[in-house]
Design a protein around this motif. Structure first.
Motif, PDB file in Angstrom:
ATOM      1  N   VAL A 186       0.835  -1.204   0.000  1.00 32.33           N
ATOM      2  CA  VAL A 186       0.000   0.000   0.000  1.00 32.33           C
ATOM      3  C   VAL A 186       0.870   1.254   0.000  1.00 32.33           C
ATOM      4  O   VAL A 186       0.616   2.213  -0.735  1.00 32.33           O
ATOM      5  N   ASP A 187       1.925   1.238   0.809  1.00 32.84           N
ATOM      6  CA  ASP A 187       2.810   2.394   0.920  1.00 32.84           C
ATOM      7  C   ASP A 187       3.520   2.674  -0.403  1.00 32.84           C
ATOM      8  O   ASP A 187       3.647   3.824  -0.829  1.00 32.84           O
ATOM      9  N   THR A 188       3.975   1.608  -1.070  1.00 33.45           N
ATOM     10  CA  THR A 188       4.701   1.768  -2.332  1.00 33.45           C
ATOM     11  C   THR A 188       3.795   2.318  -3.428  1.00 33.45           C
ATOM     12  O   THR A 188       4.178   3.227  -4.176  1.00 33.45           O
ATOM     13  N   ILE A 189       2.594   1.772  -3.539  1.00 33.26           N
ATOM     14  CA  ILE A 189       1.663   2.258  -4.561  1.00 33.26           C
ATOM     15  C   ILE A 189       1.273   3.708  -4.283  1.00 33.26           C
ATOM     16  O   ILE A 189       1.187   4.536  -5.201  1.00 33.26           O
ATOM     17  N   GLU A 190       1.056   4.036  -3.011  1.00 28.79           N
ATOM     18  CA  GLU A 190       0.705   5.411  -2.657  1.00 28.79           C
ATOM     19  C   GLU A 190       1.813   6.382  -3.053  1.00 28.79           C
ATOM     20  O   GLU A 190       1.550   7.446  -3.626  1.00 28.79           O
ATOM     21  N   GLU A 191       3.075   6.017  -2.765  1.00 32.57           N
ATOM     22  CA  GLU A 191       4.191   6.871  -3.138  1.00 32.57           C
ATOM     23  C   GLU A 191       4.314   6.988  -4.659  1.00 32.57           C
ATOM     24  O   GLU A 191       4.611   8.060  -5.193  1.00 32.57           O
ATOM     25  N   GLY A 192       4.101   5.864  -5.358  1.00 30.57           N
ATOM     26  CA  GLY A 192       4.185   5.887  -6.807  1.00 30.57           C
ATOM     27  C   GLY A 192       3.139   6.787  -7.432  1.00 30.57           C
ATOM     28  O   GLY A 192       3.432   7.554  -8.350  1.00 30.57           O
ATOM     29  N   LEU A 193       1.907   6.720  -6.942  1.00 34.15           N
ATOM     30  CA  LEU A 193       0.843   7.569  -7.479  1.00 34.15           C
ATOM     31  C   LEU A 193       1.098   9.035  -7.172  1.00 34.15           C
ATOM     32  O   LEU A 193       0.794   9.918  -7.990  1.00 34.15           O
ATOM     33  N   GLU A 194       1.661   9.311  -5.993  1.00 32.75           N
ATOM     34  CA  GLU A 194       1.971  10.699  -5.641  1.00 32.75           C
ATOM     35  C   GLU A 194       3.025  11.281  -6.573  1.00 32.75           C
ATOM     36  O   GLU A 194       2.905  12.420  -7.036  1.00 32.75           O
ATOM     37  N   LEU A 195       4.065  10.485  -6.866  1.00 35.69           N
ATOM     38  CA  LEU A 195       5.095  10.956  -7.792  1.00 35.69           C
ATOM     39  C   LEU A 195       4.551  11.071  -9.213  1.00 35.69           C
ATOM     40  O   LEU A 195       4.905  11.997  -9.950  1.00 35.69           O
TER      41      LEU A 195
END
Length: 384
Positions: A186-195
Motif C-alpha cells: 500500500v505504501d509503495t503504490i501510494e508513493e508511486g501515485l503521488e510521484l
C-alpha cells in the motif's frame, strides 16, 4: 505464410491511411466543431546555483507551445532557453534565469506562453542544488547504507532466536511477514501515485503505475515459477530481499530529494524513521530460512540485495530526480511485493498442512495483524 503476413500488414496500412485522411480533411468542420490547442507545461527539475535558477520543463499540450515571458516574485525577468524555439508535444527544454535568488527564501515563478496562458512553480526553500562530486556521492552513499544496509542487517540478527520457534511459531512468523508486505504494498503504490501526479499529464502517470505493477508481478512470478514449483527457503528469501530492495529504492529517492531541495530537517527525520522502519524488513527476510542452515555469505548477500538499492535511490533523488521514472521504479517494486506475498502465502499454506492445520487460523491472523501494526507504528516516524 506470406499470405498470412499480408493480412496482418494490410489492416495496419489502412488504419494509418484513414487516420491521415481524417487529420487532413477534418470531417468535423461542417459540424461547427473546433478543437482549440491545449497547452500544458510541467516543471520536472529545479537547479539553483551561482548562475541563477534553471528549470527543466516539459510540454504536454496537444500543439507546439512557446514560452514568451517569465515572472519571478512578481517581476518580469530575462531568460534563455535550451534548445530554443517552440516546444513540441512531450519535448523538454532547460530554462535558465540569471536571477539573484536568496537562500532559505521562497520564490514564485510564473511561465507565460505566447498565447497568454501561465503556469506557476514555487521554490519553497531556496538552497544551492547539490553538484556532482566524489565527496557528495560518498556522503549520499553513506546515507543510503545507514537507511538500507544497517537496519536490514540488524533485523537479520534476529535469525538465531527465530530458529527456536516451533510449527505454530513459524506460521505466526510467515503471517507476520505477509502483514508487513501488505503494508509495504500500500505504501509503495501510494508513493508511486503521488510521484506520478507530478509528472506531465500526457504520460498518464497513475495508469502507468498500475500497469507497471501488474507487468512486474507477472514477470517476476513467471521467473519464480519457471522450475514448475514455488520457491522455498533461500530462493524465497532472495525474492523477499529483492522486493524489499525495490521498496528501499523509493525510500532513498525520498531522502535524496529532501536533502537536495534543502529540507535537511525533514531528510534527517526520514533517515531516522526509515532506519527504524526497515529493521522489521530484515526479520521478514530471515523468516523463510528458519528451517535451513544458511552460511554467513548468504546473509550478507540478502542484506545487500535488500539494502543497497537505498544507496542508488539517494543518488537518483539528489542528482537526477525524475518523477516519472521514480513512479515507474515504485510500480516495479509494488509488483515484486505482490509476487512475494503470493509465494509467502503459498509457503504458509504448505507449512500449515505439514503440521496438520490450515493456513487460516488464529495464529496466522494474529501474525498478519501484528505485521500491519508494527509497520504502521514505525511508519509514524516517517510520515510528516
Amino acid at each position: 505464410m506470406k499470405r498470412a503476413w499480408l493480412w496482418v500488414i494490410l489492416p495496419l496500412v489502412l488504419l494509418i491511411a484513414l487516420i491521415g485522411i481524417f487529420l487532413t480533411i477534418n470531417p468535423l468542420g461542417p459540424l461547427g466543431v473546433s478543437a482549440p490547442p491545449i497547452e500544458n507545461l510541467t516543471v520536472e527539475r529545479t537547479v539553483l546555483d551561482d548562475r541563477g535558477i534553471s528549470l527543466l520543463v516539459r510540454a504536454g499540450g496537444s500543439e507546439p507551445m512557446q514560452i514568451a515571458q517569465i515572472q519571478i516574485d512578481g517581476a518580469y525577468w530575462e531568460f534563455s532557453q535550451n534548445p530554443t524555439g517552440t516546444l513540441s508535444r512531450l519535448a523538454t527544454a532547460w530554462i535558465n534565469l540569471p536571477y539573484p535568488w536568496v537562500q532559505d527564501e521562497t520564490h514564485h515563478i510564473k511561465l507565460i506562453t505566447n498565447t497568454g496562458l501561465s503556469f506557476e512553480h514555487e521554490i519553497a526553500v531556496a538552497v544551492p542544488t547539490p553538484q556532482f562530486s566524489l565527496t557528495r556521492v560518498l556522503a549520499y552513499a553513506l546515507l543510503g547504507l545507514y537507511v538500507g544496509i544497517v537496519p536490514v542487517g540488524l533485523g537479520m540478527l534476529f535469525y538465531p532466536s527465530l530458529k527456536a520457534l516451533g510449527g505454530q511459531g513459524i506460521k505466526f512468523l510467515l503471517a507476520l511477514t505477509i502483514g508487513m508486505l501488505a503494508f509495504l504494498l500500500v505504501d509503495t503504490i501510494e508513493e508511486g501515485l503521488e510521484l506520478a501526479s507530478k509528472a506531465a499529464s500526457a504520460f498518464s502517470g497513475n495508469a502507468l503505475v498500475w500497469l507497471v505493477t501488474a507487468a512486474s508481478f507477472l514477470a517476476i512470478f513467471t521467473l519464480g515459477r519457471r522450475g514448475g514449483k514455488a520457491p522455498e527457503g533461500t530462493a524465497l528469501a532472495t525474492y523477499l530481499a529483492f522486493s524489499i530492495g525495490l521498496h528501499n529504492l523509493g525510500e532513498g529517492l525520498a531522502i535524496g530529494a529532501a536533502f537536495a531541495i534543502g529540507e535537511a530537517a525533514l531528510g534527517s527525520l526520514l533517515v531516522i524513521g526509515f532506519t527504524l522502519h526497515n529493521i522489521t524488513e530484515g526479520i521478514g527476510i530471515a523468516a523463510p530460512l528458519v528451517e535451513l542452515r544458511p552460511k554467513f555469505p548468504t546473509f550478507l548477500g540478502l542484506t545487500a540485495l535488500a539494502g543497497l538499492p537505498a544507496v542508488l535511490g539517494t543518488w537518483m533523488g539528489a542528482f537526477a530526480f525524475s518523477p516519472l521514472w521514480a513512479a515507474m521504479f515504485l510500480g516495479i517494486g509494488a509488483g515484486a511485493i505482490v509476487q512475494v506475498m503470493v509465494e509467502v502465502g503459498s509457503y504458509l499454506a504448505r507449512t500449515a498442512r505439514k503440521t496438520g492445520g490450515t493456513w487460516l487460523s488464529r495464529v496466522s491472523f494474529a501474525g498478519f495483524s501484528l505485521g500491519l501494526a508494527v509497520m504502521y507504528a514505525t511508519a509514524l516516524f516517517v510520515n510528516f
